[in-house]
Motif scaffolding. Structure first.
Motif, short mmCIF file in Angstrom:
data_model
loop_
_atom_site.label_atom_id
_atom_site.label_comp_id
_atom_site.label_asym_id
_atom_site.label_seq_id
_atom_site.Cartn_x
_atom_site.Cartn_y
_atom_site.Cartn_z
N THR A 194 38.87 24.49 40.93
CA THR A 194 37.92 25.41 40.32
C THR A 194 37.18 24.69 39.21
O THR A 194 37.80 24.15 38.28
CB THR A 194 38.62 26.65 39.75
OG1 THR A 194 39.29 27.34 40.79
CG2 THR A 194 37.62 27.59 39.09
N LEU A 195 35.86 24.66 39.31
CA LEU A 195 35.03 24.09 38.26
C LEU A 195 34.74 25.18 37.24
O LEU A 195 34.31 26.28 37.60
CB LEU A 195 33.71 23.57 38.83
CG LEU A 195 33.82 22.36 39.78
CD1 LEU A 195 32.48 22.13 40.47
CD2 LEU A 195 34.24 21.13 39.00
N VAL A 196 34.98 24.86 35.95
CA VAL A 196 34.77 25.83 34.88
C VAL A 196 33.83 25.22 33.85
O VAL A 196 34.02 24.09 33.41
CB VAL A 196 36.10 26.22 34.20
CG1 VAL A 196 35.85 27.20 33.08
CG2 VAL A 196 37.06 26.81 35.22
N ALA A 197 32.79 26.00 33.47
CA ALA A 197 31.85 25.56 32.45
C ALA A 197 31.59 26.72 31.51
O ALA A 197 31.70 27.89 31.89
CB ALA A 197 30.54 25.10 33.09
N ALA A 206 32.99 27.82 39.70
CA ALA A 206 32.54 27.45 41.04
C ALA A 206 33.66 26.70 41.73
O ALA A 206 34.58 26.18 41.09
CB ALA A 206 31.28 26.58 40.96
N THR A 207 33.59 26.64 43.04
CA THR A 207 34.60 25.93 43.82
C THR A 207 34.14 24.51 44.11
O THR A 207 32.97 24.29 44.45
CB THR A 207 34.87 26.66 45.14
OG1 THR A 207 35.31 28.00 44.86
CG2 THR A 207 35.96 25.95 45.94
N VAL A 222 33.91 15.59 40.96
CA VAL A 222 34.14 16.73 41.86
C VAL A 222 32.82 17.11 42.52
O VAL A 222 31.77 17.12 41.87
CB VAL A 222 34.70 17.94 41.08
CG1 VAL A 222 34.92 19.13 42.03
CG2 VAL A 222 36.00 17.58 40.37
N GLN A 223 32.88 17.42 43.80
CA GLN A 223 31.69 17.88 44.51
C GLN A 223 31.67 19.41 44.50
O GLN A 223 32.62 20.06 44.94
CB GLN A 223 31.69 17.39 45.95
CG GLN A 223 30.41 17.75 46.71
CD GLN A 223 30.38 17.15 48.10
OE1 GLN A 223 31.37 17.17 48.81
NE2 GLN A 223 29.24 16.57 48.47
N VAL A 241 39.13 22.08 36.67
CA VAL A 241 38.40 20.97 36.07
C VAL A 241 37.27 21.55 35.23
O VAL A 241 36.46 22.33 35.72
CB VAL A 241 37.81 20.03 37.16
CG1 VAL A 241 36.93 18.96 36.50
CG2 VAL A 241 38.92 19.39 37.95
N ARG A 242 37.23 21.19 33.96
CA ARG A 242 36.19 21.71 33.06
C ARG A 242 35.04 20.73 32.97
O ARG A 242 35.23 19.54 32.75
CB ARG A 242 36.75 21.99 31.66
CG ARG A 242 35.72 22.60 30.70
CD ARG A 242 36.37 23.12 29.44
NE ARG A 242 37.22 24.27 29.71
CZ ARG A 242 36.79 25.54 29.80
NH1 ARG A 242 35.48 25.80 29.67
NH2 ARG A 242 37.63 26.51 30.04
N VAL A 243 33.81 21.26 33.16
CA VAL A 243 32.61 20.43 33.11
C VAL A 243 31.70 20.93 32.00
O VAL A 243 31.76 22.09 31.60
CB VAL A 243 31.87 20.45 34.46
CG1 VAL A 243 32.74 19.87 35.57
CG2 VAL A 243 31.43 21.86 34.83
N ALA A 244 30.84 20.04 31.52
CA ALA A 244 29.89 20.42 30.46
C ALA A 244 28.68 21.06 31.11
O ALA A 244 28.25 20.68 32.20
CB ALA A 244 29.47 19.18 29.67
#
Length: 245
Positions: A194-197, A206-207, A222-223, A241-244
């Motif tokens: 799971t992408l977290v921003a 998002a997945t 991560v794609q 996974v945390r993204v900016a």
């Protein structure tokens, strides 16, 4: 403390490099007025102050030793404040070389070898351990030691052993450092995450699919499975996974 052949070669190289680079900077003639000569003590002080600024505030007792500069060195008095920095891409270690620079009007640089030692409480092995061993409180004891480098390089609490395996065999009495361990892989290549921003007020999820293995706290590519774009973030847990933004 026993130094390896590699350490000795590195030390000799650092001293030689420093000497060569000092010879390369603009020097003053023998008859020049000493009032316009840069005091070597000010160069040593600049290197010391810079290294001190890199140390964690309120941390362990740390000793910084600057290798004395040849007092015969005669450089033009700097018309601006001296600046100091480590070589590009390097971090502060037990032995470092600091570049002290005058920006002008006469430009010069001196490379000053510096050593760092810390008096810290550190985890020490009660017995020898094998490669890939997982350690617990029964394997270690706490001791106060004077060690090479900064306190951040060492493990100081039993909880820091969690999620790590020993990279190589270690003898009894070893003071444990971070580099002696491999962190457990928590995200695996091809795994769905799971992408977290965002922050406290708004959060976007998002997945995605991990493109590489990574331990907790590491950066990973991560794609995004919705947009198919590749992003980079920090592993927070086994599936987040945390993204900016």
């Amino acid at each position: 403390m026993t130094l390896s052949a590699t350490d000795n070669r590195r030390d000799r190289y650092a001293v030689l490099l420093a000497a060569l680079l000092v010879l390369a900077v603009p020097a003053l003639g023998a008859g020049t007025d000493t009032r316009v000569v840069q005091p070597v003590a000010s160069i040593e002080a600049a290197a010391h102050s810079y290294v001190a600024s890199l140390l964690p505030r309120g941390g362990a007792e740390t000793q910084i030793t600057v290798q004395p500069i040849d007092p015969r060195l005669r450089l033009a008095q700097c018309g601006s404040a001296l600046s100091a920095q480590l070589p590009p891409g390097s971090n502060l270690t037990a032995r470092a070389t600091v570049a002290v620079t005058c920006a002008g009007p006469t430009h010069w640089s001196v490379y000053v070898p510096v050593t760092v030692e810390s008096r810290i409480t550190v985890l020490v092995l009660r017995h020898a351990v094998a490669r890939e061993a997982r350690l617990s409180a029964d394997d270690v004891t706490l001791e106060t030691r004077r060690t090479a480098g900064t306190a951040t390089a060492y493990l100081a609490a039993v909880g820091e052993l969690t999620g790590r395996t020993v990279r190589r065999p270690l003898p009894i009495g070893t003071a444990l450092t971070v580099e002696m361990f491999a962190a457990d892989t928590v995200v695996h290549r091809g795994q769905q995450v799971t992408l977290v921003a965002g922050g406290a007020e708004i959060e976007i999820r998002a997945t995605g699919r991990a493109l590489m293995d990574a331990p907790a706290g590491a950066r990973v590519q991560v794609q995004n499975l919705s947009s198919m774009t590749v992003v980079e973030g920090v592993v927070e847990s086994a599936d987040v996974v945390r993204v900016a933004l």
